[in-house]
Structures are given as structure tokens and as C-alpha cells.
Design a protein around this motif. Structure first.
Motif, PDB file in Angstrom:
ATOM      1  N   TRP A  49     -15.524-100.147  -2.261  1.00  0.00           N
ATOM      2  CA  TRP A  49     -16.204-100.557  -2.935  1.00  0.00           C
ATOM      3  C   TRP A  49     -17.319-101.301  -3.075  1.00  0.00           C
ATOM      4  N   ARG A  50     -16.310-102.769  -2.269  1.00  0.00           N
ATOM      5  CA  ARG A  50     -17.317-103.963  -2.656  1.00  0.00           C
ATOM      6  C   ARG A  50     -17.843-103.660  -0.955  1.00  0.00           C
ATOM      7  N   LEU A  51     -17.110-103.101   0.105  1.00  0.00           N
ATOM      8  CA  LEU A  51     -17.648-103.501   1.779  1.00  0.00           C
ATOM      9  C   LEU A  51     -19.413-102.394   1.043  1.00  0.00           C
ATOM     10  N   LEU A  52     -19.092-101.377   0.683  1.00  0.00           N
ATOM     11  CA  LEU A  52     -19.706-100.348   0.732  1.00  0.00           C
ATOM     12  C   LEU A  52     -21.519-100.795  -0.212  1.00  0.00           C
ATOM     13  N   GLY A  53     -20.700-101.287  -1.844  1.00  0.00           N
ATOM     14  CA  GLY A  53     -21.389-101.839  -2.148  1.00  0.00           C
ATOM     15  C   GLY A  53     -22.500-103.375  -1.900  1.00  0.00           C
ATOM     16  N   ILE A  54     -22.110-103.767  -1.286  1.00  0.00           N
ATOM     17  CA  ILE A  54     -22.180-105.544  -1.275  1.00  0.00           C
ATOM     18  C   ILE A  54     -22.780-105.525   0.339  1.00  0.00           C
ATOM     19  N   ALA A  55     -21.253-105.596   1.159  1.00  0.00           N
ATOM     20  CA  ALA A  55     -21.893-105.863   2.534  1.00  0.00           C
ATOM     21  C   ALA A  55     -23.305-104.974   3.402  1.00  0.00           C
ATOM     22  N   MET A  56     -22.857-103.755   3.098  1.00  0.00           N
ATOM     23  CA  MET A  56     -23.710-102.796   3.799  1.00  0.00           C
ATOM     24  C   MET A  56     -25.527-102.809   3.642  1.00  0.00           C
ATOM     25  N   PRO A  57     -25.615-103.370   2.483  1.00  0.00           N
ATOM     26  CA  PRO A  57     -26.838-103.488   1.645  1.00  0.00           C
ATOM     27  C   PRO A  57     -27.818-104.536   2.434  1.00  0.00           C
ATOM     28  N   GLY A 114     -22.377 -92.152   5.861  1.00  0.00           N
ATOM     29  CA  GLY A 114     -23.879 -91.090   5.102  1.00  0.00           C
ATOM     30  C   GLY A 114     -23.953 -92.037   3.970  1.00  0.00           C
ATOM     31  N   LEU A 115     -24.110 -92.769   3.294  1.00  0.00           N
ATOM     32  CA  LEU A 115     -24.296 -93.983   2.292  1.00  0.00           C
ATOM     33  C   LEU A 115     -26.037 -94.923   3.379  1.00  0.00           C
ATOM     34  N   SER A 116     -25.236 -94.739   4.620  1.00  0.00           N
ATOM     35  CA  SER A 116     -26.568 -95.920   5.227  1.00  0.00           C
ATOM     36  C   SER A 116     -27.615 -94.704   5.575  1.00  0.00           C
ATOM     37  N   PHE A 117     -27.460 -93.339   4.747  1.00  0.00           N
ATOM     38  CA  PHE A 117     -28.646 -92.510   5.637  1.00  0.00           C
ATOM     39  C   PHE A 117     -29.831 -92.318   4.441  1.00  0.00           C
ATOM     40  N   PRO A 118     -30.083 -92.730   3.908  1.00  0.00           N
ATOM     41  CA  PRO A 118     -30.870 -93.417   2.480  1.00  0.00           C
ATOM     42  C   PRO A 118     -31.707 -93.840   2.541  1.00  0.00           C
ATOM     43  N   PHE A 119     -31.150 -94.726   3.869  1.00  0.00           N
ATOM     44  CA  PHE A 119     -32.282 -96.470   4.751  1.00  0.00           C
ATOM     45  C   PHE A 119     -32.300 -95.774   5.629  1.00  0.00           C
ATOM     46  N   VAL A 120     -31.876 -94.819   6.368  1.00  0.00           N
ATOM     47  CA  VAL A 120     -32.765 -94.151   7.643  1.00  0.00           C
ATOM     48  C   VAL A 120     -33.718 -93.243   7.511  1.00  0.00           C
ATOM     49  N   HIS A 121     -33.526 -92.285   6.435  1.00  0.00           N
ATOM     50  CA  HIS A 121     -34.468 -92.101   5.530  1.00  0.00           C
ATOM     51  C   HIS A 121     -35.608 -92.308   5.140  1.00  0.00           C
ATOM     52  N   LEU A 122     -35.468 -94.184   4.595  1.00  0.00           N
ATOM     53  CA  LEU A 122     -36.745 -94.814   3.770  1.00  0.00           C
ATOM     54  C   LEU A 122     -37.574 -95.005   5.627  1.00  0.00           C
ATOM     55  N   SER A 123     -36.721 -95.491   6.308  1.00  0.00           N
ATOM     56  CA  SER A 123     -37.430 -96.515   7.900  1.00  0.00           C
ATOM     57  C   SER A 123     -38.575 -95.283   7.771  1.00  0.00           C
ATOM     58  N   VAL A 124     -37.905 -93.325   8.555  1.00  0.00           N
ATOM     59  CA  VAL A 124     -38.806 -92.365   8.573  1.00  0.00           C
ATOM     60  C   VAL A 124     -39.666 -91.950   7.577  1.00  0.00           C
ATOM     61  N   ALA A 125     -39.498 -92.773   6.645  1.00  0.00           N
ATOM     62  CA  ALA A 125     -40.424 -91.665   4.966  1.00  0.00           C
ATOM     63  C   ALA A 125     -42.052 -93.109   5.611  1.00  0.00           C
ATOM     64  N   MET A 126     -41.085 -94.988   5.864  1.00  0.00           N
ATOM     65  CA  MET A 126     -42.792 -95.179   6.289  1.00  0.00           C
ATOM     66  C   MET A 126     -42.974 -95.819   7.519  1.00  0.00           C
ATOM     67  N   ALA A 127     -42.371 -95.013   8.252  1.00  0.00           N
ATOM     68  CA  ALA A 127     -43.257 -94.540   9.900  1.00  0.00           C
ATOM     69  C   ALA A 127     -44.403 -93.933   9.553  1.00  0.00           C
ATOM     70  N   LEU A 128     -44.140 -92.673   9.268  1.00  0.00           N
ATOM     71  CA  LEU A 128     -45.421 -91.689   8.841  1.00  0.00           C
ATOM     72  C   LEU A 128     -45.897 -91.941   7.604  1.00  0.00           C
ATOM     73  N   ALA A 129     -45.487 -92.751   6.477  1.00  0.00           N
ATOM     74  CA  ALA A 129     -47.139 -93.401   5.747  1.00  0.00           C
ATOM     75  C   ALA A 129     -47.519 -94.401   6.048  1.00  0.00           C
ATOM     76  N   ALA A 130     -46.917 -95.032   7.745  1.00  0.00           N
ATOM     77  CA  ALA A 130     -48.283 -96.013   8.139  1.00  0.00           C
ATOM     78  C   ALA A 130     -49.327 -95.460   8.710  1.00  0.00           C
ATOM     79  N   LYS A 131     -48.254 -93.898   9.552  1.00  0.00           N
ATOM     80  CA  LYS A 131     -49.542 -92.543  10.016  1.00  0.00           C
ATOM     81  C   LYS A 131     -50.380 -92.011   9.815  1.00  0.00           C
ATOM     82  N   ASP A 132     -49.878 -90.765   8.319  1.00  0.00           N
ATOM     83  CA  ASP A 132     -50.497 -90.268   7.589  1.00  0.00           C
ATOM     84  C   ASP A 132     -50.664 -90.600   6.561  1.00  0.00           C
ATOM     85  N   GLY A 133     -50.223 -91.816   5.587  1.00  0.00           N
ATOM     86  CA  GLY A 133     -50.502 -92.200   4.163  1.00  0.00           C
ATOM     87  C   GLY A 133     -50.064 -91.306   3.455  1.00  0.00           C
TER      88      GLY A 133
END
Length: 420
Positions: free
Chosen positions: A95-103, A168-187
Motif C-alpha cells: 500500500w505504501r508503494l502504491l499510494g505514496i511512491a507511485m503518485p 492497473g492503478l496507473s491507468f487513471p493517470f494515462v486516461h487523464l493525459s488522454v483527456a488533457m490532450a483531447l481537451a487542448a484540441k477540442d475543449g
């Protein structure tokens, strides 16, 4: 000369080496992934076009699907290995490695991507999200042994459980980067959708479906009188569990990586002492090793033929060095302060955050869903770090784990095994 026949011959030789070399490397500062990269390099330099020279920038979907399959098979194998029941205290280091180290690792790598590589916010976040998770495929030398073998010291358990869940727990951050890239283009509003769908729903579905399906397979394997799956003694049931769990979870919009690992953990919890677990683990490990060999041979071929070298410059090299030598070791060490581990164990856990095929999968996935600035630089950085991690950690793993085993034997009052 028939290239097809030559390729089959070489493939058979390479597969033979993947079965034979681990016995040779057991006491040498080398690893099977290093050997696979070397074989790929030699084949690229040979006069025979035996391998398709896949540039991931030009064959993104092939790269995504191949790495996806090998990662989910590795996650099933990792979950089946674990003898320790899941719990808050028992899995405290995880839990330390996932909740603290990864972010913190994601934030640090994103900062390096922005500051040194000059990437935009979305691309820098993507770089951090791809490289933060440790790899369940290439980290087999630092993981626990097969089920019920007793090879589950704190170091091996921490690295195995971390690799099983953080993919699997890093996937939300991958999706956030995708969302940011799409928002920069399409709003558009991206954070509400990301929080509700990519974090809450996808993670929740992955956890619930993975655990439920693992328990279901446990009932089918051990509780069915006269027709249980365990009585078949067929190792390919591991693939059935892997593909069904991953497919069902993805159909419901959940994170299949989380589900597959948790399904394996729940399956072990259903009946811990049955020999069927060992058969499933051994089969999954063999399939994983075969798929890994194919991908790493291709990666070794790509690394030496110059297709991606154009994107490598001093900035990429600096980021790669900092990521492997500074970011993971320092953050890993800090997050384990107060965990109760000895300084030696803490150092090994912190240093051996091996990067691998999971990072390549995430990058291929994200670049198929949005356009990112500096994508060639991101690809070059990820591949350099993966290659460097394979070589550096592959050389260091044998003497390091031997030291851990000797130290454990000494602490228990047993004679230290000979290294000769």
C-alpha cells in the motif's frame, strides 16, 4: 532459401534457449531478458530478414495488443504465486508503494519531461504515467517463487504485489493525459468525467469483477463435486481465467489489469493448498516467457537498426539516468520510512522498480486515443528507459537476490549456501 523455413528454425532455436538459459544464468549476473535483447540485435545484423522490423510509431496497434496479452498473462501468474492472504497490515509495504511512491513517481517523471524534454503538460503526464508502474513481466527474477514453495520474503513479496497492482492503478493517470490532450484540441470539461468514469467506475468495476470472478473460478475448480476444474489438471485453465476476467471487465468498462491480478489472488484464497495452483502458475509462466521472448527479440532488433534512434538525444539520456538512478530509488526509500524493513531490504525494494512491457503498452494505448505533442521524444524516452532497466537490473538482480537469501538464511541460523 525459404525465409519461412529459416524463420521457423531460428524461432525453435530461440525458444530452446529461453528454456535453457535460465539454468545457466541462475548464478551469473545476467538475465533472460538481456539474452533476448542480444538475440534480437544479432538477428537484426544478420543477412536474413527473419524478423519484422516493427517500428511502434508505425505499428501502434500491433504493439498495443502484443504487450497487452503478455502483461495480463504475467498478472495472472503473479497473483497465483502469492501465498500471503490480502490484508491491510500484511500488505502494508504494498500500500505504501502504491499510494505514496507511485503518485510521487508520476509527478517527478512528469516534471522531468516538462523541464528537460520540453514536453507539454499532457505529454509530460503521459510519460510519468507510463513509466511509474513496475513491470510484472520482466521482474520475475525479483518476485516470489511458485505457490507453496516458501520463497516469499518481504522483498520478493513487496515487488511482486506492487507489480501486480500498479499496472492497473496507473491507468487513471494515462486516461487523464488522454483527456488533457483531447481537451487542448477540442475543449470541454474533462475532470468531472475523468473522476467519475476513469477513476471511480473503472477502478471499482475492476476490483469488484476481478474478485467476484476469481471466487467464481474457485467454486468451479474446488467446490463442484465430480466435475471440478481442478480434476482436469489442465494448466490452460489459467488462460481461460485470464482472458475471461480481462474480457468481461473490459466489456463493463473496468480496468482489466486490476481485475486479472485480483482474480488470481481471490482464486488462491478459495483453496490455498491444492496442487492445481502450481499447475496453473507453471503453465501461465511458460506462456508468459514465450510471449516475452518474442517481444524482447523484436525490441532488441528495433534498438539496433536505427528506426527510433533519431529521437534520442542528450536530454533523453539524462532523463533515463535520473529515472532509474534517482527517482525510483529515492521515492521508494522515502515511502518506506517507518515500515519496519531493514535498510538493506528497503534499498532493494526501492531500487528494483523494473520498467518494461507495461510501459510500452500504456504508451501505445494512449497514442491511439489522442494526439500528443513530442510523441517521438516520449517514445524514445520510454524505450531507452525500458532497455536500460532491463540491462541494469538484469545484471544486478542475481547477486542482489543471492545476498538477500544468504542474509535471510544467516538470520535464521542456517548455513549460507555455497555460491560455487
Amino acid at each position: 532459401m525459404d525465409i519461412y523455413i529459416v524463420t521457423l528454425t531460428v524461432l525453435g532455436f530461440v525458444v530452446l534457449l529461453t528454456a535453457w538459459l535460465p539454468m545457466i544464468f541462475r548464478r551469473l549476473p545476467l538475465s533472460l531478458p538481456i539474452a533476448c535483447l542480444a538475440i534480437g540485435a544479432l538477428l537484426a545484423w544478420s543477412p536474413f530478414p527473419l524478423l519484422p522490423r516493427f517500428n511502434p510509431l508505425e505499428n501502434r496497434e500491433f504493439t498495443e495488443r502484443m504487450t497487452e496479452i503478455v502483461v495480463i498473462v504475467a498478472l495472472m501468474g503473479a497473483g497465483l504465486k502469492l501465498d500471503r492472504p490480502m490484508g491491510w497490515r500484511r500488505w502494508g509495504t504494498t500500500w505504501r508503494l502504491l499510494g505514496i511512491a507511485m503518485p510521487l513517481t508520476i509527478a517527478a517523471l512528469a516534471f522531468l519531461g516538462s523541464w528537460i524534454l520540453g514536453l507539454g503538460v499532457a505529454s509530460a503526464l503521459l510519460l510519468g504515467a507510463c513509466l511509474a508502474p513496475t513491470d510484472p513481466v520482466l521482474a520475475s527474477d525479483v518476485q516470489v517463487g511458485p505457490p507453496r514453495t516458501g520463497e516469499e520474503d518481504e522483498v520478493r513479496f513487496a515487488l511482486t504485489s506492487e507489480a501486480g497492482l500498479n499496472d492497473g492503478l496507473s491507468f487513471p493517470f494515462v486516461h487523464l493525459s488522454v483527456a488533457m490532450a483531447l481537451a487542448a484540441k477540442d475543449g470541454g470539461d474533462l475532470f468531472a468525467h475523468w473522476a467519475l468514469i476513469d477513476v471511480v467506475w473503472r477502478l471499482g468495476a475492476g476490483v469488484v469483477l476481478g474478485w467476484a470472478l476469481g471466487k467464481l473460478f474457485g467454486v468451479l475448480s474446488f467446490k463442484m463435486r465430480g466435475s471440478s476444474l481442478a480434476k482436469t489438471q489442465d494448466g490452460f485453465v489459467a488462460l481461460e481465467m485470464t482472458f475471461m476476467t480481462y474480457g468481461v471487465t473490459q466489456l463493463f468498462g473496468g480496468y482489466g489489469f486490476v481485475a486479472v491480478f485480483l482474480a488470481a489472488v481471490a482464486f488462491r484464497a478459495s483453496e490455498r493448498d491444492n496442487d492445481f495452483h502450481e499447475q496453473l502458475h507453471d503453465f501461465a509462466e511458460q506462456i508468459e516467457r514465450l510471449l516475452m521472448m518474442v517481444l524482447l527479440v523484436c525490441l532488441g532488433s528495433i534498438a539496433v537498426n536505427g528506426q527510433l534512434s533519431a529521437g534520442i538525444d542528450w536530454r533523453v539520456v539524462v532523463v533515463a539516468i535520473l529515472a532509474i538512478v534517482v527517482v525510483r530509488p529515492l521515492i521508494g526509500w522515502l515511502c518506506l520510512i517507518g515500515s519496519g524493513h531493514s535498510p538493506g531490504e528497503t534499498a532493494v525494494i526501492a531500487v528494483f522498480g523494473i520498467r518494461g512491457l507495461g510501459s510500452i503498452y500504456y504508451l501505445a494505448y494512449a497514442t491511439g486515443h489522442a494526439d500528443f505533442d513530442g510523441v517521438e521524444t516520449v517514445w524514445a524516452t520510454v524505450l531507452v528507459i525500458v532497455l536500460a532497466s532491463i540491462v541494469v537490473h538484469g545484471i544486478a538482480v542475481t547477486p542482489t537476490m543471492r545476498w538477500i537469501d544468504n542474509r535471510r538464511s544467516f538470520s535464521k541460523g542456517k548455513p549460507i549456501p555455497s555460491v560455487h
